[in-house]
Design a protein around this motif. Structure first.
Motif, PDB file in Angstrom:
ATOM      1  N   PRO A  92      -2.516  -3.421   7.537  1.00 32.31           N
ATOM      2  CA  PRO A  92      -3.332  -2.784   8.583  1.00 32.31           C
ATOM      3  C   PRO A  92      -2.993  -3.370   9.969  1.00 32.31           C
ATOM      4  N   ASN A  93      -3.114  -2.527  10.989  1.00 31.74           N
ATOM      5  CA  ASN A  93      -2.601  -2.838  12.335  1.00 31.74           C
ATOM      6  C   ASN A  93      -3.022  -4.198  12.894  1.00 31.74           C
ATOM      7  N   SER A  94      -4.284  -4.573  12.687  1.00 30.33           N
ATOM      8  CA  SER A  94      -4.758  -5.806  13.323  1.00 30.33           C
ATOM      9  C   SER A  94      -4.154  -7.049  12.670  1.00 30.33           C
ATOM     10  N   MET A  95      -3.471  -6.887  11.528  1.00 31.28           N
ATOM     11  CA  MET A  95      -2.867  -8.045  10.855  1.00 31.28           C
ATOM     12  C   MET A  95      -1.389  -8.223  11.227  1.00 31.28           C
ATOM     13  N   HIS A  96      -0.832  -7.264  11.986  1.00 29.32           N
ATOM     14  CA  HIS A  96       0.596  -7.319  12.319  1.00 29.32           C
ATOM     15  C   HIS A  96       0.954  -8.575  13.114  1.00 29.32           C
ATOM     16  N   ALA A  97       0.113  -8.919  14.074  1.00 31.43           N
ATOM     17  CA  ALA A  97       0.439 -10.056  14.958  1.00 31.43           C
ATOM     18  C   ALA A  97       0.483 -11.355  14.155  1.00 31.43           C
ATOM     19  N   GLY A 101       0.824  -1.207   0.000  1.00 33.85           N
ATOM     20  CA  GLY A 101       0.000   0.000   0.000  1.00 33.85           C
ATOM     21  C   GLY A 101       0.853   1.250   0.000  1.00 33.85           C
ATOM     22  N   TYR A 102       0.295   2.325   0.526  1.00 35.72           N
ATOM     23  CA  TYR A 102       0.922   3.645   0.482  1.00 35.72           C
ATOM     24  C   TYR A 102       2.359   3.635   1.014  1.00 35.72           C
ATOM     25  N   TYR A 103       2.555   3.099   2.201  1.00 32.65           N
ATOM     26  CA  TYR A 103       3.876   3.243   2.837  1.00 32.65           C
ATOM     27  C   TYR A 103       4.939   2.396   2.118  1.00 32.65           C
ATOM     28  N   SER A 104       4.566   1.187   1.731  1.00 32.71           N
ATOM     29  CA  SER A 104       5.519   0.348   0.984  1.00 32.71           C
ATOM     30  C   SER A 104       5.861   0.979  -0.351  1.00 32.71           C
ATOM     31  N   CYS A 140       8.202  -4.916  11.997  1.00 30.37           N
ATOM     32  CA  CYS A 140       6.754  -4.756  12.004  1.00 30.37           C
ATOM     33  C   CYS A 140       6.441  -3.267  12.108  1.00 30.37           C
ATOM     34  N   GLU A 141       5.517  -2.804  11.288  1.00 30.65           N
ATOM     35  CA  GLU A 141       5.172  -1.382  11.345  1.00 30.65           C
ATOM     36  C   GLU A 141       4.472  -1.021  12.663  1.00 30.65           C
ATOM     37  N   LYS A 142       4.485   0.272  12.958  1.00 33.83           N
ATOM     38  CA  LYS A 142       3.786   0.773  14.126  1.00 33.83           C
ATOM     39  C   LYS A 142       2.289   0.915  13.817  1.00 33.83           C
ATOM     40  N   PRO A 143       1.389   0.835  14.772  1.00 38.28           N
ATOM     41  CA  PRO A 143       1.628   0.301  16.104  1.00 38.28           C
ATOM     42  C   PRO A 143       1.898  -1.197  15.984  1.00 38.28           C
ATOM     43  N   LYS A 166     -11.821   3.812   4.575  1.00 37.59           N
ATOM     44  CA  LYS A 166     -10.416   3.595   4.956  1.00 37.59           C
ATOM     45  C   LYS A 166     -10.315   2.663   6.167  1.00 37.59           C
ATOM     46  N   TRP A 167      -9.332   1.737   6.127  1.00 33.94           N
ATOM     47  CA  TRP A 167      -9.210   0.779   7.234  1.00 33.94           C
ATOM     48  C   TRP A 167      -8.875   1.491   8.555  1.00 33.94           C
ATOM     49  N   ARG A 168      -8.244   2.665   8.469  1.00 31.31           N
ATOM     50  CA  ARG A 168      -7.884   3.393   9.691  1.00 31.31           C
ATOM     51  C   ARG A 168      -9.121   3.788  10.508  1.00 31.31           C
ATOM     52  N   LEU A 169     -10.293   3.824   9.849  1.00 27.45           N
ATOM     53  CA  LEU A 169     -11.525   4.181  10.559  1.00 27.45           C
ATOM     54  C   LEU A 169     -12.361   2.939  10.881  1.00 27.45           C
ATOM     55  N   TYR A 194       9.933   2.208  13.914  1.00 28.42           N
ATOM     56  CA  TYR A 194      10.060   3.534  14.534  1.00 28.42           C
ATOM     57  C   TYR A 194      11.207   4.301  13.870  1.00 28.42           C
ATOM     58  N   ARG A 195      10.913   4.843  12.672  1.00 33.42           N
ATOM     59  CA  ARG A 195      11.954   5.457  11.835  1.00 33.42           C
ATOM     60  C   ARG A 195      12.605   6.686  12.457  1.00 33.42           C
ATOM     61  N   LEU A 196      11.872   7.380  13.351  1.00 38.06           N
ATOM     62  CA  LEU A 196      12.426   8.644  13.859  1.00 38.06           C
ATOM     63  C   LEU A 196      13.611   8.442  14.797  1.00 38.06           C
TER      64      LEU A 196
HETATM   65  P1  NAD Z   1      -2.444   1.208   3.060  1.00 37.47           P
HETATM   66  O1  NAD Z   1      -3.908   1.083   3.233  1.00 37.47           O
HETATM   67  O2  NAD Z   1      -1.954   2.177   2.047  1.00 37.47           O
HETATM   68  O3  NAD Z   1      -1.810  -0.216   2.704  1.00 37.47           O
HETATM   69  C1  NAD Z   1      -2.218  -1.395   3.355  1.00 37.47           C
HETATM   70  C2  NAD Z   1      -1.918  -2.601   2.495  1.00 37.47           C
HETATM   71  O4  NAD Z   1      -2.459  -3.747   3.137  1.00 37.47           O
HETATM   72  C3  NAD Z   1      -2.566  -2.523   1.105  1.00 37.47           C
HETATM   73  O5  NAD Z   1      -1.657  -2.974   0.142  1.00 37.47           O
HETATM   74  C4  NAD Z   1      -3.739  -3.492   1.203  1.00 37.47           C
HETATM   75  O6  NAD Z   1      -4.070  -4.087  -0.029  1.00 37.47           O
HETATM   76  C5  NAD Z   1      -3.203  -4.512   2.191  1.00 37.47           C
HETATM   77  N1  NAD Z   1      -4.265  -5.258   2.871  1.00 37.47           N
HETATM   78  C6  NAD Z   1      -4.253  -6.587   3.079  1.00 37.47           C
HETATM   79  N2  NAD Z   1      -5.365  -6.982   3.710  1.00 37.47           N
HETATM   80  C7  NAD Z   1      -6.101  -5.873   3.909  1.00 37.47           C
HETATM   81  C8  NAD Z   1      -7.368  -5.644   4.516  1.00 37.47           C
HETATM   82  N3  NAD Z   1      -8.088  -6.625   5.060  1.00 37.47           N
HETATM   83  N4  NAD Z   1      -7.835  -4.380   4.550  1.00 37.47           N
HETATM   84  C9  NAD Z   1      -7.107  -3.352   4.042  1.00 37.47           C
HETATM   85  N5  NAD Z   1      -5.901  -3.518   3.457  1.00 37.47           N
HETATM   86  C10 NAD Z   1      -5.403  -4.777   3.383  1.00 37.47           C
HETATM   87  O7  NAD Z   1      -1.835   1.511   4.491  1.00 37.47           O
HETATM   88  P2  NAD Z   1      -0.405   2.139   4.837  1.00 37.47           P
HETATM   89  O8  NAD Z   1      -0.550   3.592   5.029  1.00 37.47           O
HETATM   90  O9  NAD Z   1       0.610   1.639   3.904  1.00 37.47           O
HETATM   91  O10 NAD Z   1      -0.168   1.527   6.316  1.00 37.47           O
HETATM   92  C11 NAD Z   1       0.233   0.172   6.520  1.00 37.47           C
HETATM   93  C12 NAD Z   1       0.934   0.056   7.873  1.00 37.47           C
HETATM   94  O11 NAD Z   1       2.088   0.882   7.860  1.00 37.47           O
HETATM   95  C13 NAD Z   1       0.100   0.528   9.059  1.00 37.47           C
HETATM   96  O12 NAD Z   1       0.350  -0.277  10.168  1.00 37.47           O
HETATM   97  C14 NAD Z   1       0.582   1.943   9.326  1.00 37.47           C
HETATM   98  O13 NAD Z   1       0.454   2.344  10.672  1.00 37.47           O
HETATM   99  C15 NAD Z   1       2.038   1.816   8.924  1.00 37.47           C
HETATM  100  N6  NAD Z   1       2.602   3.089   8.450  1.00 37.47           N
HETATM  101  C16 NAD Z   1       3.752   3.530   8.995  1.00 37.47           C
HETATM  102  C17 NAD Z   1       4.310   4.713   8.585  1.00 37.47           C
HETATM  103  C18 NAD Z   1       5.595   5.191   9.183  1.00 37.47           C
HETATM  104  O14 NAD Z   1       5.988   6.327   8.928  1.00 37.47           O
HETATM  105  N7  NAD Z   1       6.297   4.356   9.948  1.00 37.47           N
HETATM  106  C19 NAD Z   1       3.683   5.466   7.594  1.00 37.47           C
HETATM  107  C20 NAD Z   1       2.513   4.983   7.021  1.00 37.47           C
HETATM  108  C21 NAD Z   1       1.968   3.787   7.452  1.00 37.47           C
END
Ligand code: NAD
Length: 379
Positions: free
Chosen positions: A113-118, A46-49, A133-136, A200-203, A162-164
């Motif tokens: 998304p956070n709940s999948m980290h574990a 997703g966005y961050y990757s 593992c990404e935060k949280p 959005k999954w964040r909500l 925790y990049r900072l």
């Molecule tokens: P995003 O929504 O852009 O990407 C999430 C990815 O998970 C997508 O590729 C999506 O397809 C996949 N995914 C798999 N199963 C899913 C489901 N059931 N529902 C939704 N998406 C699903 O999110 P993001 O912004 O890349 O965030 C991902 C993680 O990275 C989060 O834990 C977030 O807190 C963390 N993050 C960290 C930083 C940082 O600066 N350290 C910045 C952004 C995000």
């Protein structure tokens, strides 16, 4: 460098029954002996990757993007071409566990998304792979404990995104704060932006585990702890949500404020999904204001002390963070942002939610999980 003795020790202690994790660690060591970079598999594109981690992996010295894990078929060819990823190094969420047989993968980086980290940390550890593992770290302290136990059992290293801690400006603020260069301090820190799109999954609490505290407030929580280099003794929190109908219907906060009392001062923190972008660390010191704003972005951070502007250039935070982790594996050293730090933060997040739901009742914090050296900087 202690790689050769480490390889010897590993071989001696594992005997005839080499565990998958030992094989992976051995491979990492041999790879580094040959100056080979460690392979990272990004899980979740997703966005961050896409925008931060993958481009940063083109700048890393000790690791590279060797594999991807995605549920979206269309992303496979695009990523394979852009990052030169072998066909056999492309996985989905169903066949993810097959990474156990892939020597191109040393590290699994979970960006879901956070709940999948574990779940994915447990599966990566079972495959004998080191984990970022990404935060949280997870959506509960209980899950964090399971993740730490699984990585310990598999003899792999676990660290949090925790990049900072790898950003020199935040590092300089830690140094000034922890060493009380401008005298005693009280901290104000906050991180917020607007987010009101229900798709959005964040909500969605089942995926996020909570509102902006989980996503953004965690940065302010971290900042307070690293500015003091201490753990809080107590806290109180208040749900300051403006649009209660929208956010409380989703069982998450829209805005939140909390105060923590540390042995040497106080920190007032806030987070929101209901205001435009803000992020800052302000330390009110005996000699004036010490300020970093913006403080938590990837670049463009601006700092000043009572003596004037801080002149430190931006770095690639993610490249430094991932290289540091690769070196932890290569040199058999501890991560400076380990799973235990993620657990500590989830413990505090749970206390903040508890205080907010009890009408800002102050909470004593007498059993914070802490096995960390909090002082990152020397006197
Ligand atoms: P995003 O929504 O852009 O990407 C999430 C990815 O998970 C997508 O590729 C999506 O397809 C996949 N995914 C798999 N199963 C899913 C489901 N059931 N529902 C939704 N998406 C699903 O999110 P993001 O912004 O890349 O965030 C991902 C993680 O990275 C989060 O834990 C977030 O807190 C963390 N993050 C960290 C930083 C940082 O600066 N350290 C910045 C952004 C995000």
């Amino acid at each position: 460098m202690n790689r050769r003795p480490f390889i010897k020790k590993l071989l001696a202690t594992s005997g005839a029954t080499l565990l998958a994790s030992n094989i992976s660690m051995l491979y990492s060591c041999v790879a580094s002996e040959n100056n080979k970079k460690l392979g990272i598999a990004l899980v979740g594109l997703g966005y961050y990757s896409k925008n931060q981690l993958a481009p940063s992996l083109l700048e890393t010295k000790h690791c590279y993007l060797s594999a991807i894990v995605t549920g979206t078929k269309e992303k496979e060819a695009v990523w394979a071409e852009k990052y030169n990823i072998k066909k056999e190094n492309i996985y989905n969420y169903q066949n993810f566990d097959d990474i156990i047989n892939n020597d191109d993968i040393d590290i699994v980086y979970i960006v879901l998304p956070n709940s999948m980290h574990a779940e994915y940390t447990l599966r990566a550890a079972k495959a004998g792979k080191h984990v970022i593992c990404e935060k949280p770290m997870a959506t509960s302290a209980a899950d964090c404990r399971k993740m730490i136990a699984a990585c310990n059992a598999a003899n792999v290293i676990l660290s949090i995104g925790y990049r900072l801690h790898f950003d020199p400006l935040n590092g300089y603020m830690m140094e000034l704060g922890q060493n009380k260069i401008f005298g005693d301090l009280n901290i104000e820190s906050g991180f917020g932006f607007s987010l009101k799109d229900p798709s959005k999954w964040r909500l969605q609490k089942s995926l996020s585990g909570g509102g902006p505290l989980m996503d953004l407030g965690i940065y302010a929580l971290q900042a307070a702890i690293y500015m003091f280099g201490e753990l809080p003794l107590s806290l109180w929190a208040k749900d300051t949500t403006i649009d209660k109908d929208f956010f409380h219907e989703k069982d998450i906060e829209g805005s939140l404020e909390w105060e923590m009392t540390f042995p040497s001062g106080k920190a007032l923190c806030k987070t929101t999904y209901e205001e435009g972008l803000y992020n800052y660390i302000i330390a009110n010191t005996q000699k004036g204001e010490l300020k970093l704003a913006p403080s938590f972005l990837y670049d463009g951070l601006k700092g000043q002390t009572p003596e004037g502007k801080i002149n430190i250039k931006d770095v690639n935070q993610q490249a430094l963070q991932m290289d540091a982790f690769a070196l932890n594996i290569i040199d058999d050293t501890k991560s400076s942002v380990p799973g235990e730090m993620g657990l500590r933060d989830l413990y505090l997040i749970e206390k903040i939610y508890e205080s907010a739901s009890n009408n800002s009742k102050p909470m004593e914090l007498d059993d914070i999980p802490n096995i960390l050296d909090l002082r990152k900087t020397k006197k």
